[in-house]
Design an enzyme around this catalytic site. Structure first.
Site, PDB file in Angstrom:
ATOM      1  N   ASP A  74     -21.491 -23.626 -51.272  1.00  0.00           N
ATOM      2  CA  ASP A  74     -22.710 -22.898 -51.612  1.00  0.00           C
ATOM      3  C   ASP A  74     -23.503 -22.672 -50.330  1.00  0.00           C
ATOM      4  O   ASP A  74     -23.792 -23.638 -49.601  1.00  0.00           O
ATOM      5  CB  ASP A  74     -23.513 -23.762 -52.604  1.00  0.00           C
ATOM      6  CG  ASP A  74     -24.707 -23.025 -53.182  1.00  0.00           C
ATOM      7  OD1 ASP A  74     -25.226 -22.104 -52.519  1.00  0.00           O
ATOM      8  OD2 ASP A  74     -25.110 -23.384 -54.305  1.00  0.00           O
ATOM      9  N   ALA A  97     -21.478 -12.796 -50.526  1.00  0.00           N
ATOM     10  CA  ALA A  97     -22.029 -13.754 -51.493  1.00  0.00           C
ATOM     11  C   ALA A  97     -23.519 -13.496 -51.734  1.00  0.00           C
ATOM     12  O   ALA A  97     -24.325 -13.620 -50.816  1.00  0.00           O
ATOM     13  CB  ALA A  97     -21.827 -15.171 -50.966  1.00  0.00           C
ATOM     14  N   TYR A 164     -34.530  -8.156 -55.981  1.00  0.00           N
ATOM     15  CA  TYR A 164     -33.164  -8.010 -55.458  1.00  0.00           C
ATOM     16  C   TYR A 164     -33.172  -7.131 -54.206  1.00  0.00           C
ATOM     17  O   TYR A 164     -32.663  -7.519 -53.141  1.00  0.00           O
ATOM     18  CB  TYR A 164     -32.240  -7.421 -56.539  1.00  0.00           C
ATOM     19  CG  TYR A 164     -30.921  -6.948 -55.990  1.00  0.00           C
ATOM     20  CD1 TYR A 164     -30.045  -7.847 -55.384  1.00  0.00           C
ATOM     21  CD2 TYR A 164     -30.560  -5.598 -56.046  1.00  0.00           C
ATOM     22  CE1 TYR A 164     -28.834  -7.410 -54.851  1.00  0.00           C
ATOM     23  CE2 TYR A 164     -29.354  -5.158 -55.522  1.00  0.00           C
ATOM     24  CZ  TYR A 164     -28.505  -6.060 -54.924  1.00  0.00           C
ATOM     25  OH  TYR A 164     -27.320  -5.629 -54.390  1.00  0.00           O
ATOM     26  N   HIS A 210     -22.841  -3.397 -65.748  1.00  0.00           N
ATOM     27  CA  HIS A 210     -22.611  -2.078 -65.138  1.00  0.00           C
ATOM     28  C   HIS A 210     -22.019  -1.056 -66.110  1.00  0.00           C
ATOM     29  O   HIS A 210     -21.367  -1.414 -67.082  1.00  0.00           O
ATOM     30  CB  HIS A 210     -21.730  -2.230 -63.903  1.00  0.00           C
ATOM     31  CG  HIS A 210     -22.430  -2.971 -62.802  1.00  0.00           C
ATOM     32  ND1 HIS A 210     -22.040  -4.209 -62.379  1.00  0.00           N
ATOM     33  CD2 HIS A 210     -23.534  -2.657 -62.084  1.00  0.00           C
ATOM     34  CE1 HIS A 210     -22.875  -4.629 -61.439  1.00  0.00           C
ATOM     35  NE2 HIS A 210     -23.787  -3.705 -61.244  1.00  0.00           N
TER      36      HIS A 210
HETATM   37  N1  UDP Z   1     -26.231   2.192 -67.980  1.00  0.00           N
HETATM   38  C1  UDP Z   1     -26.174   2.421 -69.343  1.00  0.00           C
HETATM   39  N2  UDP Z   1     -25.611   1.466 -70.134  1.00  0.00           N
HETATM   40  C2  UDP Z   1     -25.093   0.303 -69.650  1.00  0.00           C
HETATM   41  C3  UDP Z   1     -25.143   0.082 -68.259  1.00  0.00           C
HETATM   42  C4  UDP Z   1     -25.721   1.052 -67.451  1.00  0.00           C
HETATM   43  O1  UDP Z   1     -26.642   3.457 -69.816  1.00  0.00           O
HETATM   44  O2  UDP Z   1     -24.596  -0.527 -70.424  1.00  0.00           O
HETATM   45  C5  UDP Z   1     -26.851   3.203 -67.106  1.00  0.00           C
HETATM   46  C6  UDP Z   1     -28.036   2.654 -66.307  1.00  0.00           C
HETATM   47  O3  UDP Z   1     -29.212   2.775 -67.066  1.00  0.00           O
HETATM   48  C7  UDP Z   1     -28.002   3.542 -65.067  1.00  0.00           C
HETATM   49  C8  UDP Z   1     -26.516   3.834 -64.853  1.00  0.00           C
HETATM   50  O4  UDP Z   1     -25.892   3.562 -66.114  1.00  0.00           O
HETATM   51  O5  UDP Z   1     -28.666   4.755 -65.319  1.00  0.00           O
HETATM   52  C9  UDP Z   1     -25.868   2.960 -63.799  1.00  0.00           C
HETATM   53  O6  UDP Z   1     -26.186   1.600 -64.082  1.00  0.00           O
HETATM   54  P1  UDP Z   1     -25.433   0.372 -63.426  1.00  0.00           P
HETATM   55  O7  UDP Z   1     -25.994  -0.873 -64.040  1.00  0.00           O
HETATM   56  O8  UDP Z   1     -23.951   0.571 -63.534  1.00  0.00           O
HETATM   57  O9  UDP Z   1     -25.785   0.461 -61.886  1.00  0.00           O
HETATM   58  P2  UDP Z   1     -27.213   0.490 -61.142  1.00  0.00           P
HETATM   59  O10 UDP Z   1     -27.541   1.955 -60.976  1.00  0.00           O
HETATM   60  O11 UDP Z   1     -28.192  -0.255 -61.946  1.00  0.00           O
HETATM   61  O12 UDP Z   1     -26.906  -0.149 -59.826  1.00  0.00           O
END
Ligand code: UDP
Length: 344
Positions: A74, A97, A164, A210
Site C-alpha cells: 500500500d 495506483a 478526485y 462506467h
Molecule cells: N453513464 C450512464 N449510465 C451508467 C454509467 C455512465 O448513463 O451506468 C453516463 C454518465 O452519466 C456519463 C457517461 O455515461 O455521461 C460516461 O460516464 P462514465 O462513468 O463511463 O465516465 P466519466 O465520464 O464519468 O469519466
C-alpha cells in the site's frame, strides 16, 4: 549566457526493471501486459484492494522469460514502497495506483487525498532517495473541471470540480516541483474516457460505474436494465458527450512516454483522447449492435457532476510523442463485450 541543464538522474539504466503501481487494476494491467510482451522485466505493486490476484496470475502466464515480480503493498505505508526500491533495480515507474470514482470522492474526500496525494508523495520520496528519475503518471480530464471550450487542449485552465480531480491536479503540481528541484522527470497523461480490453484481461471494477461495462452487464444479468443518466443536456441527442479512447491506444502513449523520458525528454503533460466525442445514446447503440439485440434502458435523472461535453484535443501527444490512436469505438465495445462475457 549558456544555460546548462544538469540532470541528477541517469537517462537510461539498461537491464533494470519498470515498476508498475496499480498493475493489477484495469489500465495498469494493460500497461503491464504490454511491457511483458516487449520483454521488459517488471515489478507490479498493488494493494489488491481494487486490483485482482487473478489478473496478476494472467500477467505472469504471458511472460516468455522476462521477470514479472509482484509485491502486495500500500503506497500509504512508506515502508511498503521503499522496500521495493531496496530490493529491485528500478529504472522507471508507471504510476496507476489511485482511487478514481468522482462520486465517492465527493462523499469521502479524505480517502482520495490520503491515498492519491499522500500515497504518491511516498512513492516520489522513495524514488528520489533511490535516485530513480522517470515517472509516467495517470492523470485525468477531471483536472480541467467544467470545460470553458472543447476540444480541451493542455493549456485549458485546470479547475477541478471534485476531490478526485483535485487530488490528481495536486500530484501534477507536486511532480512539477520535484522535476524542478530534484530533476525527477515526469510525463502526466490526462485520460479522457478509457474503454475496451486486451481480451486476456479487461475492465473489472467492483462496483462498476462506467458506461460501457454497465450497458454490457445489464445484458448479462437476468432482468437487467441499463440506467441512462440525463437525457436533457444541450447536446445533439440530449445525452452527455465523451471522448472514448481504447485502452490499447492509451497504453501505446505510455510506452511512447517511457521512451520519451529515456531519451531525455523534459517533464510534460499530454491529453489522451481521440479528438472526437460520442453521446451516451450513440455508445448505447454501438453496444446494441455488437451484442446483436435490443437492450433494456431506463432514462434517469442526471448524475451529479457530469459536464455535458468532454472532448480532448490530442494534437500535442501526436506531435511530441508521435502517438496515433488506432481503434474505433466499435472495436473497443467488441473487446469489452468478449471480456464481459468471460468475467460473467
Ligand atoms: N453513464 C450512464 N449510465 C451508467 C454509467 C455512465 O448513463 O451506468 C453516463 C454518465 O452519466 C456519463 C457517461 O455515461 O455521461 C460516461 O460516464 P462514465 O462513468 O463511463 O465516465 P466519466 O465520464 O464519468 O469519466
Amino acid at each position: 549566457m549558456t544555460v546548462v541543464t544538469i540532470h541528477i538522474y541517469p537517462y537510461v539504466t539498461p537491464q533494470c526493471m519498470i515498476l508498475v503501481t496499480g498493475g493489477a487494476g484495469y489500465i495498469g494491467s494493460h500497461c503491464a501486459i504490454r511491457l511483458i510482451e516487449e520483454g521488459k522485466d517488471i515489478v507490479i505493486f498493488d494493494s489488491l484492494e481494487l486490483g485482482h490476484k487473478e489478473t496478476v496470475d494472467t500477467l505472469r502466464s504471458v511472460s516468455k522469460g522476462s521477470k514479472v515480480e509482484f509485491v502486495q503493498g500500500d503506497l500509504k505505508n512508506p515502508s511498503d514502497i521503499r522496500s521495493v526500491f531496496e530490493k529491485y533495480d528500478i529504472d522507471a515507474v508507471v504510476h496507476f495506483a489511485a482511487y478514481s470514482q468522482v462520486a465517492e470522492s465527493m462523499k469521502d474526500p479524505q480517502k482520495y487525498y490520503y491515498n492519491n496525494v499522500y500515497g504518491t508523495l511516498n512513492l516520489l520520496s522513495a524514488m528520489k532517495d533511490a535516485r530513480v528519475g522517470k515517472i509516467v503518471f495517470s492523470s485525468t480530464a477531471a483536472t480541467y473541471g467544467e470545460p470553458e471550450y472543447v476540444p480541451i487542449d493542455e493549456v485549458h485552465p485546470q479547475m477541478p470540480i471534485n476531490p478526485y480531480g483535485n487530488s490528481k491536479l495536486m500530484v501534477e503540481r507536486i511532480m512539477d516541483d520535484y522535476s524542478r528541484a530534484y530533476g525527477l522527470r515526469s510525463v502526466r497523461l490526462r485520460y479522457f474516457n478509457v474503454v475496451g480490453a486486451d481480451g486476456r484481461i479487461g475492465e473489472w471494477h467492483v462496483p462498476e460505474t462506467h458506461l460501457v461495462p454497465n450497458v454490457l452487464k445489464s445484458v448479462l444479468s437476468p432482468g437487467g436494465v441499463f440506467s441512462m443518466f440525463g437525457t436533457d443536456y444541450d447536446t445533439r441527442d440530449g445525452t452527455c458527450v465523451r471522448d472514448y479512447i481504447d485502452v490499447r491506444d492509451l497504453i501505446d502513449a505510455h510506452i511512447l512516454a517511457l521512451s520519451y523520458l529515456d531519451k531525455g525528454g523534459e517533464t510534460d503533460y499530454f491529453n489522451l483522447g481521440t479528438n472526437d466525442g460520442s453521446t451516451v445514446r450513440e455508445v448505447f447503440s454501438e453496444c446494441e449492435a455488437v451484442v446483436g439485440s435490443k437492450i433494456q434502458v431506463n432514462e434517469c435523472a442526471r448524475r451529479p457532476g457530469d459536464p455535458a461535453v468532454l472532448i480532448a484535443d490530442n494534437q500535442k501527444a501526436k506531435s511530441v510523442l508521435g502517438w496515433e490512436p488506432k481503434h474505433t469505438l466499435k472495436e473497443s465495445v467488441e473487446t469489452a463485450w468478449s471480456w464481459e462475457q468471460k468475467l460473467n
